[in-house]
Design a protein around this motif. Structure first.
Motif, PDB file in Angstrom:
ATOM      1  N   GLY A  38       0.761  -1.243   0.000  1.00 32.17           N
ATOM      2  CA  GLY A  38       0.000   0.000   0.000  1.00 32.17           C
ATOM      3  C   GLY A  38       0.793   1.295   0.000  1.00 32.17           C
ATOM      4  N   ILE A  39       2.053   1.265  -0.454  1.00 30.08           N
ATOM      5  CA  ILE A  39       2.799   2.527  -0.511  1.00 30.08           C
ATOM      6  C   ILE A  39       2.576   3.200  -1.863  1.00 30.08           C
ATOM      7  CG2 ILE A  39       4.581   1.831   1.131  1.00 30.08           C
ATOM      8  CD1 ILE A  39       6.415   1.328  -1.298  1.00 30.08           C
ATOM      9  N   ALA A  40       2.914   4.481  -1.948  1.00 28.64           N
ATOM     10  CA  ALA A  40       2.816   5.208  -3.218  1.00 28.64           C
ATOM     11  C   ALA A  40       3.704   4.528  -4.260  1.00 28.64           C
ATOM     12  CB  ALA A  40       3.244   6.654  -3.025  1.00 28.64           C
ATOM     13  N   THR A  41       3.230   4.478  -5.501  1.00 28.37           N
ATOM     14  CA  THR A  41       4.029   3.843  -6.555  1.00 28.37           C
ATOM     15  C   THR A  41       4.317   4.793  -7.719  1.00 28.37           C
ATOM     16  OG1 THR A  41       2.000   2.949  -7.544  1.00 28.37           O
ATOM     17  CG2 THR A  41       3.197   1.508  -6.031  1.00 28.37           C
ATOM     18  N   LYS A  42       3.786   6.009  -7.656  1.00 29.24           N
ATOM     19  CA  LYS A  42       4.013   6.998  -8.725  1.00 29.24           C
ATOM     20  C   LYS A  42       4.552   8.295  -8.122  1.00 29.24           C
ATOM     21  CE  LYS A  42       1.900   4.624 -12.075  1.00 29.24           C
ATOM     22  NZ  LYS A  42       2.753   3.914 -13.022  1.00 29.24           N
ATOM     23  N   LEU A  43       5.437   8.961  -8.829  1.00 29.24           N
ATOM     24  CA  LEU A  43       5.995  10.227  -8.343  1.00 29.24           C
ATOM     25  C   LEU A  43       4.906  11.274  -8.134  1.00 29.24           C
ATOM     26  CD1 LEU A  43       9.283  10.607 -10.464  1.00 29.24           C
ATOM     27  CD2 LEU A  43       9.059   9.833  -8.103  1.00 29.24           C
ATOM     28  N   ARG A  44       3.890  11.262  -8.980  1.00 28.55           N
ATOM     29  CA  ARG A  44       2.836  12.282  -8.844  1.00 28.55           C
ATOM     30  C   ARG A  44       2.092  12.139  -7.508  1.00 28.55           C
ATOM     31  NH1 ARG A  44       0.040   8.838 -12.725  1.00 28.55           N
ATOM     32  NH2 ARG A  44       1.118   9.913 -14.427  1.00 28.55           N
ATOM     33  N   GLU A  45       2.114  10.940  -6.938  1.00 29.96           N
ATOM     34  CA  GLU A  45       1.440  10.726  -5.638  1.00 29.96           C
ATOM     35  C   GLU A  45       2.160  11.435  -4.497  1.00 29.96           C
ATOM     36  OE1 GLU A  45       0.110   6.564  -4.821  1.00 29.96           O
ATOM     37  OE2 GLU A  45       0.843   6.184  -6.855  1.00 29.96           O
ATOM     38  N   VAL A  46       3.417  11.823  -4.707  1.00 34.13           N
ATOM     39  CA  VAL A  46       4.148  12.562  -3.662  1.00 34.13           C
ATOM     40  C   VAL A  46       4.376  14.023  -4.083  1.00 34.13           C
ATOM     41  CG1 VAL A  46       5.228  10.518  -2.668  1.00 34.13           C
ATOM     42  CG2 VAL A  46       6.421  11.747  -4.509  1.00 34.13           C
ATOM     43  N   GLY A  47       3.587  14.477  -5.068  1.00 32.87           N
ATOM     44  CA  GLY A  47       3.592  15.898  -5.407  1.00 32.87           C
ATOM     45  C   GLY A  47       4.569  16.311  -6.492  1.00 32.87           C
ATOM     46  N   ILE A  48       5.138  15.355  -7.203  1.00 24.38           N
ATOM     47  CA  ILE A  48       6.101  15.681  -8.266  1.00 24.38           C
ATOM     48  C   ILE A  48       5.368  15.755  -9.602  1.00 24.38           C
ATOM     49  CG2 ILE A  48       8.123  14.795  -9.516  1.00 24.38           C
ATOM     50  CD1 ILE A  48       9.028  13.579  -6.789  1.00 24.38           C
ATOM     51  N   THR A  49       5.726  16.766 -10.401  1.00 27.61           N
ATOM     52  CA  THR A  49       5.082  16.943 -11.716  1.00 27.61           C
ATOM     53  C   THR A  49       6.131  16.905 -12.821  1.00 27.61           C
ATOM     54  OG1 THR A  49       5.350  19.354 -11.768  1.00 27.61           O
ATOM     55  CG2 THR A  49       3.407  18.498 -10.605  1.00 27.61           C
ATOM     56  N   GLU A  50       5.639  16.918 -14.042  1.00 29.91           N
ATOM     57  CA  GLU A  50       6.509  16.937 -15.240  1.00 29.91           C
ATOM     58  C   GLU A  50       7.512  18.085 -15.167  1.00 29.91           C
ATOM     59  OE1 GLU A  50       7.659  15.890 -19.178  1.00 29.91           O
ATOM     60  OE2 GLU A  50       5.888  14.964 -18.287  1.00 29.91           O
ATOM     61  N   ALA A  51       7.083  19.203 -14.606  1.00 36.18           N
ATOM     62  CA  ALA A  51       7.950  20.396 -14.538  1.00 36.18           C
ATOM     63  C   ALA A  51       9.156  20.188 -13.621  1.00 36.18           C
ATOM     64  CB  ALA A  51       7.137  21.594 -14.053  1.00 36.18           C
ATOM     65  N   ASP A  52       9.102  19.176 -12.772  1.00 39.39           N
ATOM     66  CA  ASP A  52      10.198  18.934 -11.815  1.00 39.39           C
ATOM     67  C   ASP A  52      11.267  17.987 -12.350  1.00 39.39           C
ATOM     68  OD1 ASP A  52       8.905  20.434  -9.703  1.00 39.39           O
ATOM     69  OD2 ASP A  52       7.532  18.738  -9.488  1.00 39.39           O
ATOM     70  N   LEU A  53      11.004  17.344 -13.486  1.00 42.35           N
ATOM     71  CA  LEU A  53      11.878  16.251 -13.921  1.00 42.35           C
ATOM     72  C   LEU A  53      13.300  16.705 -14.256  1.00 42.35           C
ATOM     73  CD1 LEU A  53       9.460  14.019 -16.058  1.00 42.35           C
ATOM     74  CD2 LEU A  53       9.880  14.034 -13.597  1.00 42.35           C
ATOM     75  N   ASP A  54      13.444  17.888 -14.851  1.00 42.77           N
ATOM     76  CA  ASP A  54      14.798  18.369 -15.189  1.00 42.77           C
ATOM     77  C   ASP A  54      15.615  18.615 -13.930  1.00 42.77           C
ATOM     78  OD1 ASP A  54      14.897  18.380 -18.046  1.00 42.77           O
ATOM     79  OD2 ASP A  54      13.445  20.015 -18.020  1.00 42.77           O
ATOM     80  N   ARG A  55      14.975  19.211 -12.938  1.00 43.54           N
ATOM     81  CA  ARG A  55      15.683  19.480 -11.692  1.00 43.54           C
ATOM     82  C   ARG A  55      16.105  18.171 -11.011  1.00 43.54           C
ATOM     83  NH1 ARG A  55      13.042  22.478  -6.460  1.00 43.54           N
ATOM     84  NH2 ARG A  55      14.969  22.826  -5.290  1.00 43.54           N
ATOM     85  N   LEU A  56      15.216  17.191 -11.046  1.00 47.73           N
ATOM     86  CA  LEU A  56      15.552  15.890 -10.471  1.00 47.73           C
ATOM     87  C   LEU A  56      16.713  15.244 -11.218  1.00 47.73           C
ATOM     88  CD1 LEU A  56      11.977  14.413  -9.804  1.00 47.73           C
ATOM     89  CD2 LEU A  56      13.662  15.021  -8.065  1.00 47.73           C
TER      90      LEU A  56
END
Length: 388
Positions: free
Chosen positions: A339-357
């Protein structure tokens, strides 16, 4: 030509693995450190609030050892917390340090044991092999089955807003590690799940580490994965299951011993920016990118992944590639089962954050060199996109 590559292996010298062993802390400490008179227990407020430290602390006092408690440890401990704790240890005249908690508390305990015994500045210790002086006696008692910090020579410190630095030195190995499942029964299922998957990542990445993989780390990684994958669901479903909890603690420690000697790689490299920028717990950060990094690596690590699939997905058959896929499928199923989160969007990450990551991941050169497949910035970004 030998079948085995030359390797070196180091770990802690003494381990007590026994449910209820924390109730023997005073006897164990005085037996190994007869001169110890003034202990500092290092923990966080959450664990202090459980009251589970009271009884072990009483056994120290009964053994003639005074007890001070430092409980201001924060997750991803910032530098100022480490320095503040070390100052208190010096002020108290501490002569033995006891880490009591998750990875953050144990990491801080390691550094206090050195900083309280030496004049060397913390800033000069970052990196590999830069600790100069001796340290105070150090006991580590984990209260989560995850980081393996109780048997690793690594301490991670948050040095800026989102940046982390590691102190890596054999001097950070504890003198004694105590594994006691009674201390972990209060962990919520989500924390049990995320820390357990973190430990599984340690085993998997150690098993495919590019430069230092060896016969001993492999043996530990396999046994760790067997214990962890076989007990995680039971520990999450019933937190009072002491047998499952003790197996999880042992598995996490074996994985810690494995990755201390055959280091982790791209899963951790990509997890660190998720934790640093978005304050996602470390274990969950690892779990979010794990299947996507394994897919990226599969062509270069198929035989190793196939061997691990036999542990996590027993009965899977076919080519190495097919069994590698079975490993990834089994790990994804396990994450959704607990039952843990399995997608980045579930922890508040969006497409706009991917370059920074992706930029952040590429700074983790210490880890990326261990990955079985070379990873470029475009690869990191694509993995984050797949995990979104």
């Amino acid at each position: 030509m030998s079948t085995y590559n030359a390797f070196t292996f180091s770990t802690v010298p003494n381990i007590v693995c026994e449910t209820g062993a924390a109730q023997k802390l005073g006897a164990l400490a005085s037996q190994q450190f007869p001169a110890a008179r003034n202990a500092l227990i290092v923990t966080d407020r959450g664990f202090l609030g459980t009251g589970l430290i009271d009884s072990p602390a009483a056994t120290l006092r009964a053994a003639g050892i005074e007890v001070q408690v430092y409980s201001d440890v924060l997750a991803d401990p910032p530098e100022h917390i480490v320095l503040q704790a070390a100052t208190k240890a010096r002020d108290y005249g501490i002569d033995i340090v006891i880490g009591f908690g998750g990875g953050s508390s144990m990491d801080v305990a390691k550094l206090i044991s050195i900083l309280a015994a030496t004049d060397q500045p913390l800033s000069s210790m970052y990196g590999i092999g830069n600790v100069k002086g001796d340290r105070l006696p150090l006991i580590q008692i984990p209260t989560t089955a995850g980081t393996g910090s109780e048997v690793t020579p690594i301490s991670i410190v948050t040095t800026g807003e989102t940046t982390k630095m590691g102190v890596v030195s054999p001097k950070l190995y504890a003198d004694l590690t105590i594994l006691d499942a009674e201390l972990t029964t209060g962990l919520p299922p989500k924390v049990t799940a995320a820390t357990g998957i973190d430990a599984m990542v340690h085993a998997i990445e150690s098993y495919t580490s590019r430069h230092k993989k060896n016969v001993l780390s492999d043996m530990l990684a396999r046994e760790a994965l067997k214990l962890l994958s076989g007990n995680l669901v039971a520990a999450c479903e019933n937190g009072s299951n002491l047998e499952a909890r003790q197996a999880m603690l042992l598995g996490a420690m074996l994985a810690g011993q494995a990755f201390s000697n055959a280091p982790v790689a791209a899963v951790h490299a990509l997890a660190y920016p998720i934790g640093g920028i978005f304050h996602v717990p470390h274990g969950l950060s690892n779990a979010l990118v794990l299947p996507h990094v394994l897919r990226f690596n599969a062509g270069h690590a198929a035989s190793s992944y196939a061997e691990l699939a036999d542990i996590v997905a027993p009965g899977c058959q076919g080519s190495d590639e097919a069994r590698s896929q079975a490993l990834i499928d089994a790990l994804e199923k396990l994450a959704s089962q607990v039952g843990i989160a399995t997608k980045l969007r579930e922890v508040g990450i969006t497409e706009a954050d991917l370059d920074r990551l992706a930029d952040g991941a590429m700074l983790q050169t210490r880890l990326l060199v261990n990955n079985p497949r070379e990873l470029q910035r475009a690869d990191a970004r694509a993995i984050y996109a797949a995990a979104l």
